[in-house]
Design an enzyme around this catalytic site. Structure first.
Site, PDB file in Angstrom:
ATOM      1  N   PHE A 202       0.820  -1.219   0.000  1.00 47.29           N
ATOM      2  CA  PHE A 202       0.000   0.000   0.000  1.00 47.29           C
ATOM      3  C   PHE A 202       0.852   1.266   0.000  1.00 47.29           C
ATOM      4  O   PHE A 202       0.363   2.329  -0.356  1.00 47.29           O
ATOM      5  CB  PHE A 202      -0.937  -0.001   1.231  1.00 47.29           C
TER       6      PHE A 202
ATOM      7  N   GLU B 146      -5.002  -3.704  -1.940  1.00 45.08           N
ATOM      8  CA  GLU B 146      -6.445  -3.436  -1.890  1.00 45.08           C
ATOM      9  C   GLU B 146      -6.762  -2.222  -1.021  1.00 45.08           C
ATOM     10  O   GLU B 146      -7.899  -1.771  -0.953  1.00 45.08           O
ATOM     11  CB  GLU B 146      -7.205  -4.674  -1.404  1.00 45.08           C
TER      12      GLU B 146
ATOM     13  N   CYS C  73       9.398   1.837   3.380  1.00 46.05           N
ATOM     14  CA  CYS C  73      10.299   0.717   3.681  1.00 46.05           C
ATOM     15  C   CYS C  73      11.721   1.226   3.894  1.00 46.05           C
ATOM     16  O   CYS C  73      12.560   0.527   4.442  1.00 46.05           O
ATOM     17  CB  CYS C  73      10.286  -0.288   2.556  1.00 46.05           C
TER      18      CYS C  73
ATOM     19  N   GLU D 119       9.317  -4.545  12.997  1.00 44.97           N
ATOM     20  CA  GLU D 119       9.002  -3.409  12.125  1.00 44.97           C
ATOM     21  C   GLU D 119       7.691  -2.785  12.601  1.00 44.97           C
ATOM     22  O   GLU D 119       6.682  -3.475  12.712  1.00 44.97           O
ATOM     23  CB  GLU D 119       8.850  -3.882  10.676  1.00 44.97           C
TER      24      GLU D 119
HETATM   25  P1  NAD Z   1       1.539  -6.671   3.029  1.00 42.67           P
HETATM   26  O1  NAD Z   1       2.579  -7.716   3.058  1.00 42.67           O
HETATM   27  O2  NAD Z   1       0.437  -6.727   3.998  1.00 42.67           O
HETATM   28  O3  NAD Z   1       0.823  -6.661   1.581  1.00 42.67           O
HETATM   29  C1  NAD Z   1       1.558  -6.613   0.380  1.00 42.67           C
HETATM   30  C2  NAD Z   1       0.755  -7.265  -0.727  1.00 42.67           C
HETATM   31  O4  NAD Z   1       0.555  -8.641  -0.415  1.00 42.67           O
HETATM   32  C3  NAD Z   1      -0.628  -6.658  -0.922  1.00 42.67           C
HETATM   33  O5  NAD Z   1      -0.906  -6.584  -2.299  1.00 42.67           O
HETATM   34  C4  NAD Z   1      -1.548  -7.653  -0.226  1.00 42.67           C
HETATM   35  O6  NAD Z   1      -2.828  -7.726  -0.831  1.00 42.67           O
HETATM   36  C5  NAD Z   1      -0.827  -8.968  -0.370  1.00 42.67           C
HETATM   37  N1  NAD Z   1      -1.021  -9.867   0.782  1.00 42.67           N
HETATM   38  C6  NAD Z   1      -1.207  -9.511   2.073  1.00 42.67           C
HETATM   39  N2  NAD Z   1      -1.303 -10.614   2.848  1.00 42.67           N
HETATM   40  C7  NAD Z   1      -1.160 -11.676   2.023  1.00 42.67           C
HETATM   41  C8  NAD Z   1      -1.154 -13.090   2.238  1.00 42.67           C
HETATM   42  N3  NAD Z   1      -1.321 -13.617   3.436  1.00 42.67           N
HETATM   43  N4  NAD Z   1      -0.979 -13.892   1.168  1.00 42.67           N
HETATM   44  C9  NAD Z   1      -0.818 -13.376  -0.064  1.00 42.67           C
HETATM   45  N5  NAD Z   1      -0.805 -12.045  -0.316  1.00 42.67           N
HETATM   46  C10 NAD Z   1      -0.978 -11.197   0.713  1.00 42.67           C
HETATM   47  O7  NAD Z   1       2.293  -5.265   3.063  1.00 42.67           O
HETATM   48  P2  NAD Z   1       1.669  -3.805   3.163  1.00 42.67           P
HETATM   49  O8  NAD Z   1       1.112  -3.599   4.526  1.00 42.67           O
HETATM   50  O9  NAD Z   1       0.793  -3.525   1.987  1.00 42.67           O
HETATM   51  O10 NAD Z   1       2.981  -2.908   2.972  1.00 42.67           O
HETATM   52  C11 NAD Z   1       3.860  -2.589   4.012  1.00 42.67           C
HETATM   53  C12 NAD Z   1       5.016  -3.553   4.071  1.00 42.67           C
HETATM   54  O11 NAD Z   1       5.703  -3.545   2.826  1.00 42.67           O
HETATM   55  C13 NAD Z   1       6.059  -3.169   5.110  1.00 42.67           C
HETATM   56  O12 NAD Z   1       6.508  -4.334   5.744  1.00 42.67           O
HETATM   57  C14 NAD Z   1       7.168  -2.537   4.284  1.00 42.67           C
HETATM   58  O13 NAD Z   1       8.447  -2.578   4.870  1.00 42.67           O
HETATM   59  C15 NAD Z   1       7.104  -3.361   3.062  1.00 42.67           C
HETATM   60  N6  NAD Z   1       7.714  -2.696   1.929  1.00 42.67           N
HETATM   61  C16 NAD Z   1       8.939  -3.116   1.535  1.00 42.67           C
HETATM   62  C17 NAD Z   1       9.569  -2.480   0.478  1.00 42.67           C
HETATM   63  C18 NAD Z   1      10.922  -2.924   0.022  1.00 42.67           C
HETATM   64  O14 NAD Z   1      11.356  -2.449  -0.999  1.00 42.67           O
HETATM   65  N7  NAD Z   1      11.601  -3.820   0.727  1.00 42.67           N
HETATM   66  C19 NAD Z   1       8.942  -1.408  -0.177  1.00 42.67           C
HETATM   67  C20 NAD Z   1       7.680  -1.018   0.252  1.00 42.67           C
HETATM   68  C21 NAD Z   1       7.076  -1.670   1.308  1.00 42.67           C
END
Ligand code: NAD
Length: 495
Positions: free
Chosen positions: A149, A176, A281, A380
């Site tokens: 997101f 989403e 991130c 985190e």
């Molecule tokens: P998230 O892991 O909850 O979701 C990421 C994506 O995965 C979304 O599209 C979501 O719909 C999907 N998803 C969520 N749970 C899932 C599951 N159980 N099975 C399959 N798909 C699933 O992450 P978020 O809250 O959207 O974003 C924040 C996180 O992303 C933080 O941990 C941040 O550090 C990380 N992030 C990392 C980077 C990087 O470059 N390393 C960059 C941006 C964000």
């Protein structure tokens, strides 16, 4: 209620799964839309459309492909305000920040515009008598991207601009929580002349991700999100024979040596820790204050927080917006109670500052005397909470960074070039800043962390992105010289 749908074969398509999810304006706390959540069958349809478009796009000349990329770049540039407004409306980050996101995304598109140069292979003439050898990079076919997101336009473009330039068809499953930006990107690709089916958007949740992971026609999978999901995605994708790059969470340290300029370090810490409400991130979430740096630095950061303006992302005066959802707000705020109970000191407690309205606001917090054993240090938080760990020596600081589970980014603040050189050599992190708090690589390098911040071995965008989205073929060819060659037949005067 506004409905946010899928993008299929060049147009918006309403979902038919019967499942939807709420989308909020984080500044007001009100639900503003419902997003379709795809079924496995809808994912299959998107992959089938991409699969059908893939051969034609692969065969399209590099000149034409880069023309589409250049046009897309112009359109994104012309529509940056509209894309930024969509980001702010659903993510909550302040508009200047959202515009910064689009600006960084443009760099990725600009890199991809150079695709004819990027795909050049090697050539060896006369490797053996009459034998030439050369390599080409060819696309994989259909590739999928699942994004978080916190950068709803930039992270999809990290992936799709390179994947598409390399000749692949791309299926995006955006977050989403803020899905609208993905549809603006789809429209811009369409208007730039990208053939239908080459960029598909499937709105959805875990159901869609799991189907993409097991789908036999998806050759490669790019993921950015939290570490538990990144790990699971990597394991499932590779089990299904796919190429996977899965970027996870972070806990970025900023080490401040006693010789650093305190005002500059404090300014850097505040913008890097609280910008975008800490939902980056690459946000700094731990300051490691070495020796005498600690007291003046903590005082300088705390002083700056008093004046930090918090408000809706659309307010031009606001420097920090709300968190993305009520659940996330509650989770982040709970860490402040945890910090207190673990014995850390709350120099600034964001829960005590009133920020009006029903939006998902949490004022910035500064937690001092944090120990490496505490949950606020290990986990985190992904919100406007900055921890300070005090250590005696440079060596202790490096040992601390290197012992952490995550290894995304880190930074050193110092005036000592020798210490800086030693730090970049010794630290176990994928991206290192020297007097730069958020060292996101420019588009012609690649982005990625180490340890639990990345699963897979290829970083995202830049040269490693080209590597990820193509496979190499090496051709070895023999053309023996005939007694009478075609040249001689065509030009008898040559004889
Ligand atoms: P998230 O892991 O909850 O979701 C990421 C994506 O995965 C979304 O599209 C979501 O719909 C999907 N998803 C969520 N749970 C899932 C599951 N159980 N099975 C399959 N798909 C699933 O992450 P978020 O809250 O959207 O974003 C924040 C996180 O992303 C933080 O941990 C941040 O550090 C990380 N992030 C990392 C980077 C990087 O470059 N390393 C960059 C941006 C964000």
């Amino acid at each position: 209620m506004k409905r946010i749908s899928h993008w299929a074969r060049g147009r918006l398509v309403e979902g038919g799964s019967g499942r939807t999810g709420p989308v909020y304006d984080p500044a007001t706390g009100q639900q503003v839309a419902e997003v379709d959540l795809a079924s496995a069958a809808e994912v299959d349809a998107a992959v089938a459309a991409a699969d059908a478009a893939s051969p034609g796009w692969r065969a399209t000349s590099l000149a034409r492909r880069s023309e589409v990329l250049f046009r897309f770049r112009e359109l994104l540039d012309a529509n940056r305000k509209e894309v930024a407004a969509a980001i702010t409306a659903e993510h909550g980050k302040v508009l200047s920040d959202a515009l910064g996101e689009v600006a960084r995304a443009l760099e990725n598109v600009e890199f991809a515009c150079g695709v004819p140069q990027l795909l050049k292979g090697d050539h060896t003439e006369q490797a053996s008598a009459g034998v030439d050898v050369w390599s080409v990079r060819q696309p994989l076919g259909v590739v999928a991207g699942v994004t978080p997101f916190n950068f709803p336009a930039m992270v999809p473009l990290w992936m799709c601009s390179t994947a598409i330039a390399c000749g692949n068809a791309f299926v995006l499953k955006p977050s989403e929580k803020d899905p609208s930006a993905s549809l603006l990107l789809a429209e811009l690709w369409h208007d730039a002349g990208l053939p239908d089916g080459v960029f598909e958007v499937v709105q959805g949740d875990r159901v869609a991700v799991e189907r993409l992971l097991e789908h036999p026609d998806v050759a490669a999978f790019s993921f950015v999100g939290s570490t538990p999901v990144a790990r699971a995605v990597y394991e499932a994708g590779t089990r299904h024979g796919k190429r996977v790059q899965a970027l996870g969470g972070a806990k970025n340290h900023m080490v401040v040596l006693p010789d650093a300029e305190v005002p500059a370090a404090a300014d850097a810490a505040v913008s890097a820790a609280y910008g975008s409400a800490g939902e980056r991130c690459m946000a700094v979430s731990v300051v490691v204050a070495v020796g005498a740096a600690a007291d003046p630095l903590v005082a300088a950061i705390a002083a700056r927080l008093e004046g930090l303006r918090i408000g809706p992302g659309t307010d031009p005066e606001a420097e920090m917006g709300p968190l993305v959802t009520a659940d996330h707000l509650e989770r982040v705020a709970s860490y402040l109670g945890v910090a207190e109970s673990e014995g850390a000191s709350l120099v600034v407690d964001g829960r005590r500052r009133e920020v009006g309205g029903a939006g998902f606001f949490l004022a910035p917090s500064l937690v001092d005397h944090v120990a490496p054993t505490m949950r606020v240090y290990r986990e985190e938080i992904f919100g406007p909470v900055l921890c300070v760990v005090r250590v005696d020596r440079y060596e202790d600081a490096v040992a601390l960074v290197n012992a952490h589970e995550f290894g995304n980014g880190c930074a050193l603040f110092t005036r000592d070039g020798g210490a800086a050189r030693r730090f970049q050599f010794e630290v176990d992190c994928g991206m290192v800043g020297i007097n730069v708090p958020v060292p996101v690589p420019v588009a012609y390098y690649s982005f990625g962390g180490w340890k639990a911040s990345l699963f897979g071995d290829t970083h995202m965008y830049g040269p490693e992105g080209v590597h990820f989205y193509t496979r190499t073929k090496v051709v070895t060819a023999r053309w023996p010289e005939p007694a009478t060659s075609a040249v001689d037949l065509a030009f008898p005067g040559n004889r």
